[in-house]
Design a protein around this motif. Structure first.
Motif, PDB file in Angstrom:
ATOM      1  N   ARG A 212      10.315  -2.276  -0.731  1.00 39.49           N
ATOM      2  CA  ARG A 212       9.826  -1.346  -1.751  1.00 39.49           C
ATOM      3  C   ARG A 212      10.256   0.087  -1.446  1.00 39.49           C
ATOM      4  O   ARG A 212      10.708   0.825  -2.337  1.00 39.49           O
ATOM      5  N   ALA A 213      10.147   0.495  -0.178  1.00 31.50           N
ATOM      6  CA  ALA A 213      10.513   1.861   0.201  1.00 31.50           C
ATOM      7  C   ALA A 213      12.003   2.135   0.012  1.00 31.50           C
ATOM      8  O   ALA A 213      12.410   3.286  -0.155  1.00 31.50           O
ATOM      9  N   SER A 214      12.824   1.080   0.015  1.00 30.03           N
ATOM     10  CA  SER A 214      14.275   1.263  -0.105  1.00 30.03           C
ATOM     11  C   SER A 214      14.744   1.419  -1.545  1.00 30.03           C
ATOM     12  O   SER A 214      15.904   1.790  -1.774  1.00 30.03           O
ATOM     13  N   LEU A 215      13.880   1.144  -2.507  1.00 26.99           N
ATOM     14  CA  LEU A 215      14.315   1.142  -3.908  1.00 26.99           C
ATOM     15  C   LEU A 215      14.586   2.564  -4.397  1.00 26.99           C
ATOM     16  O   LEU A 215      13.916   3.512  -3.991  1.00 26.99           O
ATOM     17  N   PRO A 216      15.554   2.707  -5.309  1.00 27.96           N
ATOM     18  CA  PRO A 216      15.906   4.039  -5.804  1.00 27.96           C
ATOM     19  C   PRO A 216      14.976   4.544  -6.904  1.00 27.96           C
ATOM     20  O   PRO A 216      15.172   5.639  -7.423  1.00 27.96           O
ATOM     21  N   VAL A 217      13.979   3.750  -7.272  1.00 30.45           N
ATOM     22  CA  VAL A 217      13.023   4.151  -8.307  1.00 30.45           C
ATOM     23  C   VAL A 217      11.612   4.040  -7.743  1.00 30.45           C
ATOM     24  O   VAL A 217      11.363   3.319  -6.774  1.00 30.45           O
ATOM     25  N   THR A 218      10.690   4.744  -8.356  1.00 32.91           N
ATOM     26  CA  THR A 218       9.295   4.672  -7.943  1.00 32.91           C
ATOM     27  C   THR A 218       8.649   3.430  -8.534  1.00 32.91           C
ATOM     28  O   THR A 218       8.810   3.134  -9.725  1.00 32.91           O
ATOM     29  N   THR A 219       7.925   2.688  -7.706  1.00 36.54           N
ATOM     30  CA  THR A 219       7.227   1.498  -8.190  1.00 36.54           C
ATOM     31  C   THR A 219       5.750   1.592  -7.814  1.00 36.54           C
ATOM     32  O   THR A 219       5.384   2.207  -6.812  1.00 36.54           O
ATOM     33  N   VAL A 220       4.931   0.958  -8.616  1.00 31.38           N
ATOM     34  CA  VAL A 220       3.495   0.918  -8.347  1.00 31.38           C
ATOM     35  C   VAL A 220       3.204  -0.274  -7.443  1.00 31.38           C
ATOM     36  O   VAL A 220       3.575  -1.407  -7.766  1.00 31.38           O
ATOM     37  N   PRO A 221       2.564  -0.057  -6.287  1.00 28.05           N
ATOM     38  CA  PRO A 221       2.263  -1.185  -5.406  1.00 28.05           C
ATOM     39  C   PRO A 221       1.144  -2.050  -5.974  1.00 28.05           C
ATOM     40  O   PRO A 221       0.165  -1.544  -6.523  1.00 28.05           O
ATOM     41  N   LEU A 222       1.308  -3.362  -5.851  1.00 24.66           N
ATOM     42  CA  LEU A 222       0.288  -4.310  -6.293  1.00 24.66           C
ATOM     43  C   LEU A 222      -0.090  -5.182  -5.103  1.00 24.66           C
ATOM     44  O   LEU A 222       0.524  -6.223  -4.859  1.00 24.66           O
ATOM     45  N   PRO A 223      -1.093  -4.771  -4.313  1.00 23.52           N
ATOM     46  CA  PRO A 223      -1.485  -5.567  -3.148  1.00 23.52           C
ATOM     47  C   PRO A 223      -2.005  -6.941  -3.560  1.00 23.52           C
ATOM     48  O   PRO A 223      -2.764  -7.068  -4.521  1.00 23.52           O
ATOM     49  N   LEU A 224      -1.582  -7.963  -2.829  1.00 23.76           N
ATOM     50  CA  LEU A 224      -2.038  -9.331  -3.047  1.00 23.76           C
ATOM     51  C   LEU A 224      -2.761  -9.756  -1.772  1.00 23.76           C
ATOM     52  O   LEU A 224      -2.118 -10.164  -0.785  1.00 23.76           O
ATOM     53  N   PRO A 225      -4.099  -9.665  -1.730  1.00 25.90           N
ATOM     54  CA  PRO A 225      -4.844  -9.941  -0.500  1.00 25.90           C
ATOM     55  C   PRO A 225      -4.777 -11.408  -0.098  1.00 25.90           C
ATOM     56  O   PRO A 225      -4.441 -12.286  -0.906  1.00 25.90           O
ATOM     57  N   ALA A 226      -5.131 -11.659   1.149  1.00 27.42           N
ATOM     58  CA  ALA A 226      -5.032 -13.007   1.705  1.00 27.42           C
ATOM     59  C   ALA A 226      -5.876 -14.013   0.923  1.00 27.42           C
ATOM     60  O   ALA A 226      -5.455 -15.158   0.708  1.00 27.42           O
ATOM     61  N   TRP A 227      -7.079 -13.612   0.474  1.00 24.49           N
ATOM     62  CA  TRP A 227      -7.934 -14.556  -0.242  1.00 24.49           C
ATOM     63  C   TRP A 227      -7.298 -15.000  -1.554  1.00 24.49           C
ATOM     64  O   TRP A 227      -7.435 -16.160  -1.963  1.00 24.49           O
ATOM     65  N   LEU A 228      -6.583 -14.074  -2.213  1.00 27.25           N
ATOM     66  CA  LEU A 228      -5.923 -14.412  -3.462  1.00 27.25           C
ATOM     67  C   LEU A 228      -4.752 -15.373  -3.211  1.00 27.25           C
ATOM     68  O   LEU A 228      -4.508 -16.301  -3.994  1.00 27.25           O
ATOM     69  N   LEU A 229      -4.047 -15.172  -2.114  1.00 26.73           N
ATOM     70  CA  LEU A 229      -2.938 -16.064  -1.771  1.00 26.73           C
ATOM     71  C   LEU A 229      -3.436 -17.461  -1.422  1.00 26.73           C
ATOM     72  O   LEU A 229      -2.811 -18.459  -1.786  1.00 26.73           O
ATOM     73  N   ARG A 230      -4.581 -17.519  -0.730  1.00 18.66           N
ATOM     74  CA  ARG A 230      -5.161 -18.836  -0.432  1.00 18.66           C
ATOM     75  C   ARG A 230      -5.541 -19.562  -1.714  1.00 18.66           C
ATOM     76  O   ARG A 230      -5.326 -20.769  -1.859  1.00 18.66           O
ATOM     77  N   LEU A 231      -6.085 -18.819  -2.658  1.00 16.33           N
ATOM     78  CA  LEU A 231      -6.425 -19.407  -3.949  1.00 16.33           C
ATOM     79  C   LEU A 231      -5.172 -19.898  -4.660  1.00 16.33           C
ATOM     80  O   LEU A 231      -5.156 -20.991  -5.257  1.00 16.33           O
ATOM     81  N   GLY A 232      -4.117 -19.116  -4.601  1.00 13.37           N
ATOM     82  CA  GLY A 232      -2.870 -19.496  -5.238  1.00 13.37           C
ATOM     83  C   GLY A 232      -2.274 -20.767  -4.659  1.00 13.37           C
ATOM     84  O   GLY A 232      -1.688 -21.579  -5.377  1.00 13.37           O
ATOM     85  N   ARG A 233      -2.438 -20.965  -3.350  1.00 18.92           N
ATOM     86  CA  ARG A 233      -1.906 -22.180  -2.715  1.00 18.92           C
ATOM     87  C   ARG A 233      -2.549 -23.432  -3.294  1.00 18.92           C
ATOM     88  O   ARG A 233      -1.899 -24.462  -3.432  1.00 18.92           O
ATOM     89  N   HIS A 234      -3.826 -23.334  -3.627  1.00 19.48           N
ATOM     90  CA  HIS A 234      -4.535 -24.500  -4.172  1.00 19.48           C
ATOM     91  C   HIS A 234      -4.358 -24.625  -5.683  1.00 19.48           C
ATOM     92  O   HIS A 234      -4.320 -25.736  -6.214  1.00 19.48           O
ATOM     93  N   ALA A 235      -4.247 -23.499  -6.368  1.00 16.62           N
ATOM     94  CA  ALA A 235      -4.198 -23.528  -7.829  1.00 16.62           C
ATOM     95  C   ALA A 235      -2.802 -23.853  -8.365  1.00 16.62           C
ATOM     96  O   ALA A 235      -2.670 -24.445  -9.439  1.00 16.62           O
ATOM     97  N   VAL A 236      -1.761 -23.457  -7.621  1.00 12.87           N
ATOM     98  CA  VAL A 236      -0.382 -23.660  -8.094  1.00 12.87           C
ATOM     99  C   VAL A 236       0.379 -24.448  -7.022  1.00 12.87           C
ATOM    100  O   VAL A 236       0.878 -23.863  -6.047  1.00 12.87           O
ATOM    101  N   PRO A 237       0.485 -25.763  -7.158  1.00 14.43           N
ATOM    102  CA  PRO A 237       1.097 -26.595  -6.119  1.00 14.43           C
ATOM    103  C   PRO A 237       2.497 -26.153  -5.710  1.00 14.43           C
ATOM    104  O   PRO A 237       2.844 -26.215  -4.525  1.00 14.43           O
TER     105      PRO A 237
END
Length: 287
Positions: A212-237
């Motif tokens: 993200r820091a290397s990109l030539p444009v400004t981007t908005v960070p979207l943090p994806l916390p660990a609990w959300l990733l754990r949920l994603g592992r079960h919800a989306v095979p």
């Protein structure tokens, strides 16, 4: 030396061809499509393993494509000069071997089978061989891992930042090309399967932050916390494997690479140019 390159337009090949030309080698490069003339490079049209043009004796053969098809072609190729053979596999052969996702274990098995097939045919023909196993490759804007993330973020101006404590070791395509050149000249590298990772190990979350820091444009960070990733592992095979690997170390031991080839890959300090398609030098338009 006459060198035949499979994958001359690949992300590693785009760095390798200039290095071969700088050495004064005669270069034959295979492509599935007709390419514009390039000084010092004879582009051939064909596809492994069966749709191949006639190729005479060569001093060395380098392949960045699938190992199984390459090994099948070598079976019937003219190897009268006992060419030096160098090919790339992937560290996924090891890191996905014990995955709890069947498709990932299958990838590991396929890579091991390809390596074994290549080693077998080279041994029977008396050709010295070296296999390089890179970690995550970047640098030419052609990888299927970090470049799509970077390009999508530049379009949407939004950068997902997943949590992840697993270590990563991204390796620049040019450093792999340097290792190939070194292997050509180092007899002690023959008969070796060598891992090659970048010069730095860092948590997956830090790797994404540096992209993200290397990109030539400004981007908005979207943090994806660990609990959300754990949920994603079960919800989306289909995401179970990639999300689980965020907590796994996907790294390589470079000690043999450095001892045998004297190659020390760079640390992960990407710039904006890493996410732009690098031209082959043959008139191909960069995107």
């Amino acid at each position: 030396m006459t060198v035949l390159v499979f994958g001359g337009s690949s992300q590693i090949g785009r760095f390798l061809l200039p290095l071969l030309l700088a050495r004064g080698d005669n270069v034959l490069a295979l492509s599935r499509h007709q390419r514009a003339a390039q000084a010092g490079v004879q582009w051939l049209v064909g596809e492994l393993p069966d749709a191949m043009p006639a190729i005479g004796p060569v001093s060395a053969i380098i392949s960045f494509g699938p190992l199984s098809g390459f090994a099948r072609w070598l079976e019937s190729a003219d190897l009268s000069l006992r060419p030096r053979v160098i090919a790339t596999s992937s560290m996924s052969a090891e890191t996905k071997r014990d995955s709890d996702v069947p498709a990932e274990r299958a990838i590991s098995q396929l890579l091991h089978a390809g390596e074994n097939a290549l080693i077998d045919v080279c041994t029977r023909h008396g050709c010295s061989w070296t296999v390089l196993r890179p970690t995550l490759i970047y640098g030419a804007g052609l990888d299927k891992s970090l470049t799509p993330i970077a390009q999508r973020a530049m379009r949407m101006r939004l950068f997902p930042l997943p949590a992840g404590r697993g270590l990563r070791q991204p390796v620049h395509a040019q450093d792999i090309a340097q290792a190939v050149i070194a292997a050509l000249d180092q007899p002690e590298a023959a008969g070796r399967v060598l891992s090659i990772g970048g010069g730095e190990r860092l948590p997956a979350s830090d790797m994404f932050a540096r992209v993200r820091a290397s990109l030539p444009v400004t981007t908005v960070p979207l943090p994806l916390p660990a609990w959300l990733l754990r949920l994603g592992r079960h919800a989306v095979p289909r995401l179970r494997g990639p999300l689980t690997r965020l907590e796994a170390d996907l790294i390589a031991d470079n000690s043999e690479l450095q001892r045998l080839l004297g190659v020390t890959p760079r640390a992960f300090r990407p710039d904006a140019g890493c996410w732009v398609r690098r031209g082959t030098g043959n008139g191909e338009r960069e995107t």
